[in-house]
Design a protein around this motif. Sequence first.
Motif, PDB file in Angstrom:
ATOM      1  N   PHE A   1     -10.749   3.486   0.214  1.00 32.58           N
ATOM      2  CA  PHE A   1     -10.331   3.196   1.591  1.00 32.58           C
ATOM      3  C   PHE A   1     -11.578   2.857   2.397  1.00 32.58           C
ATOM      4  O   PHE A   1     -12.596   3.536   2.255  1.00 32.58           O
TER       5      PHE A   1
ATOM      6  N   PHE B   1     -14.954   4.448   8.661  1.00 32.33           N
ATOM      7  CA  PHE B   1     -14.294   5.556   7.974  1.00 32.33           C
ATOM      8  C   PHE B   1     -14.027   5.100   6.541  1.00 32.33           C
ATOM      9  O   PHE B   1     -13.432   4.042   6.330  1.00 32.33           O
TER      10      PHE B   1
ATOM     11  N   MET C   1      -8.755  -2.771   8.054  1.00 34.43           N
ATOM     12  CA  MET C   1      -8.534  -1.646   7.145  1.00 34.43           C
ATOM     13  C   MET C   1      -8.395  -2.189   5.721  1.00 34.43           C
ATOM     14  O   MET C   1      -7.836  -3.256   5.512  1.00 34.43           O
TER      15      MET C   1
ATOM     16  N   ILE D   1      -9.068   5.398  -5.932  1.00 35.34           N
ATOM     17  CA  ILE D   1      -8.500   4.536  -4.898  1.00 35.34           C
ATOM     18  C   ILE D   1      -9.476   4.548  -3.738  1.00 35.34           C
ATOM     19  O   ILE D   1      -9.951   5.613  -3.334  1.00 35.34           O
TER      20      ILE D   1
ATOM     21  N   LEU E   1       0.882   3.937  -3.117  1.00 32.59           N
ATOM     22  CA  LEU E   1       0.489   5.339  -2.907  1.00 32.59           C
ATOM     23  C   LEU E   1       1.674   6.278  -3.119  1.00 32.59           C
ATOM     24  O   LEU E   1       1.521   7.375  -3.662  1.00 32.59           O
TER      25      LEU E   1
ATOM     26  N   THR F   1       0.836  -1.206   0.000  1.00 35.10           N
ATOM     27  CA  THR F   1       0.000   0.000   0.000  1.00 35.10           C
ATOM     28  C   THR F   1       0.869   1.253   0.000  1.00 35.10           C
ATOM     29  O   THR F   1       0.640   2.197  -0.773  1.00 35.10           O
TER      30      THR F   1
ATOM     31  N   TYR G   1      -7.440  -1.005   1.624  1.00 31.21           N
ATOM     32  CA  TYR G   1      -6.976  -0.078   0.593  1.00 31.21           C
ATOM     33  C   TYR G   1      -7.160  -0.792  -0.737  1.00 31.21           C
ATOM     34  O   TYR G   1      -6.670  -1.917  -0.887  1.00 31.21           O
TER      35      TYR G   1
END
Lengths: 358, 358
Positions: free
Chosen positions: B135, B278, B159, B133, A244, A240, B161
Motif C-alpha cells: 500500500f 502512508f 492511492m 501486499i 482483499l 481491490t 494497492y
Amino acid sequence: MLISESVLREFTENIFKAMGCSQAHAALAGDVLIKSDLRGIDSHGVARLQGYVRLWEKKRINTNPDIKIVHQTATTATVDGDAGLGLVVAPFAMQVAIDKAAQYGSGWVAVRNSNHFGIAGYHALMAVEKDMIGFAMTNASPLVSPTYSSERLLGTNPMCYAFPAGKYPPVIVDMATSAAANGKLEIAQRMGKQVPEGWIQDKHGNFTTDPHALKSGGALLPLGSDVEHGSHKGFGLGATVDILSAVLSGANYGPWVPPFVAFLDPPDDPVGLGIGHFVGAMRVDGFRPVDEFKAHMDNWVTRFKSSATVDPNQKVIIPGEPEIEAEKDRKVNGIPLINAVVNDLNVLAERFGVNKLE
Amino acid sequence: MLISESVLREFTENIFKAMGCSQAHAALAGDVLIKSDLRGIDSHGVARLQGYVRLWEKKRINTNPDIKIVHQTATTATVDGDAGLGLVVAPFAMQVAIDKAAQYGSGWVAVRNSNHFGIAGYHALMAVEKDMIGFAMTNASPLVSPTYSSERLLGTNPMCYAFPAGKYPPVIVDMATSAAANGKLEIAQRMGKQVPEGWIQDKHGNFTTDPHALKSGGALLPLGSDVEHGSHKGFGLGATVDILSAVLSGANYGPWVPPFVAFLDPPDDPVGLGIGHFVGAMRVDGFRPVDEFKAHMDNWVTRFKSSATVDPNQKVIIPGEPEIEAEKDRKVNGIPLINAVVNDLNVLAERFGVNKLE
C-alpha cells in the motif's frame, strides 16, 4: 410511519431469534441493522431483513455458526464465518483485529464463508471507539461491469475508512465503489423516473437512463462512470475490495460471489466459500499521541467545513456528517419506514409469530 | 527522442549527486524516476527532475537527510524524512513496513517532513517482491476542490494497492483520487485542446472545458466529477489519503501542503512538517498460503481478462497491465522523451556540469 428505535430493535431481535439465532447474535445482528436505519442508510437496515430470512430459508445462512480463526500471525488472521450472518461474523472479525491492534499496533482480518454484513461503517466504528482507525470492506453480488466490459463481474464493493476526531464526530468515508448505489436505482424504479447518464449500462454495454435496465442484463458502472472520467479507477477500487475480501480470505470473488437475492442460486462452480470481507484497525497512538491527532483532525474538519462554496447555501459536507445528523434526529423522533417495508416486516412477524409493528 | 534506460539512469544519478545526494540516495532516487518513465508514467519521471532541483535551490529539499523513526509500535511507525527527497524517504519507510511485516505479519508507516515521492506504485511494489501486499499513498499540493467547494483544498492524492500474482504480473491499482490527473490537463494545454466536462471547474466553481482554468484560480474535480456521479466519494478518498498521510504523521494537510512548484511559497502558518505519505505491507501468508493466493489471483485475472466487452476489439484492462506492457517495450526500445523535456534536462546538465543527453 415513524417507529421508535427501541420498538424496531426489539422487533428485529425477535425475528433473528425466531430464525434460531442465540440472544447475543440476535441482539448484535439487530444492532447492525438498526444502526443503519438510525444513520439514514435505509437500504441496509431492516428493509433487508426479509432478504436475510429468505437466504436462511434456502439454507444459505447458518444461524448457529461456529465462527473461528483458521490462520493467523501476530497481526493478521483469516476468519471462517461458517455461513453465518455477516452481521455477526464481521463484528467477530473486527474484534480480532482490535485485539491484535491493542497488542501490536495494528490488526487485519480477512473473512471467508460469510454473508452480507450490513453497513461497513458499523464495523469500522468499533475501532474508532477504541481510538483506532477502522477499515472495513466487503465484496458483494456481481452487479458492476469493469471498464469496457459488458458483463457484471464485481459487486458495488463498499470500502470504509473511519477516523476518530476530538470535538467533532468521527470522520467516516463509507462508499460503494460504483457510481451509484443500487438503492438509488430502486428509488428511481419505484418513482418511475429516469436515472442520470453514467449510472448504468444496458446488456450491450451502452449507457442508458432506464433504471430497469439492470434487471434485463444491464449493469451498474464503476465510480467515474466512463473511461474519460476515470471509471478504470472505480474498477480498480472495486477490484481491490474483491481481492482483499475474497482472494486473500478464500471466499468467492468476481462473478462467483453468491447473489444476495435468494431467488438466484449461487454459481455451481464456486472458487471459495461464501462472500468475503476485510477489516482492520490501527492504534492512533501507534503513530502519534491521540490528543495531538484529534486536535489536528478537529483543525482539518474546521478548515474543510468553513470552505468557500460555489453556492453559499450549500456547505462542504464532511464524510460521515449526514449520517451523524440523521442519527441524532432519528434517536429522538423515530425511524421513518415506508409502507412497503412495514408490510414486509409484518409478513415476517406473522410467519414467525412475533408482535407486529403498528 | 528515444533514450536508453541505462543512459537516462546515469544522467539522473549524476544530477542527484551534483545536488549533494550520496551515491546510494542518487541511485535510489534515480531508480524511482526511471521506473516511472519505464512504466509509461511520463509525468512522474525525469520530466520532474527540474522541479526537484528548483525545490533544492529554494532549500526546501535536503539532499543529506537524517531519515529516522520518531515513534513506533511492533507494527506501526512514524518516520521523519528530514525534508529529504520523497524518492528516498518513501523507500526507507516502506522498508520499515516490510521489516515489521516480516516479523509480525503487517507493517504500517506514516511519513512526515517529506517531499514528492514519485509514483506510488514504486513503493508498493517493494512489498510485492517479498510476497506481500503493498500500500502506498501521499498527499500533494492543493489542486482539487471538495464537492460543493470553490477552493483548492486537496492534492490529487494518489492511492496504490499492489498484489502479487502467479503466472501474471502483479495487479497494481495506482490512481489519483481526482477525476483527471494534472498531467492530462497539461497535455491539453500544450495541444490547445478543450478538456471533457467533469475534469475541472473555474474559480467560481463552474464546470469548464478550458484547460487553462486551473491556472486562473480553478480546480481539479474529485473522482466522480459531480455529486450526481459520486464526487463526494472521490472527495472522501482524497480526504482519506490526506488524513492517513499527514494528520496521522504530523505533516501538513489540506491547503497547508507545500506546493511542488518552487515559485509558490509554502503557507506561512504550517500545521506540520513537509508533505506526508502512508505506506504499508501485509504478508500474504499471514492470511493463506502464498501459492493458494497466487493461483486464485491468476484465476481472477484470467476471468476478468476474458470478459465479454462492449467493443470486441477493446479488452478489459487489468489494473497495472498497461504499465507492464510499457516497461517491457521501453526496456528494449528505450524511453521516449519529448524535446521540451530533453531541453530542460540539458539545461540542468549544463548547470551541474554533467554530460548532456544526445
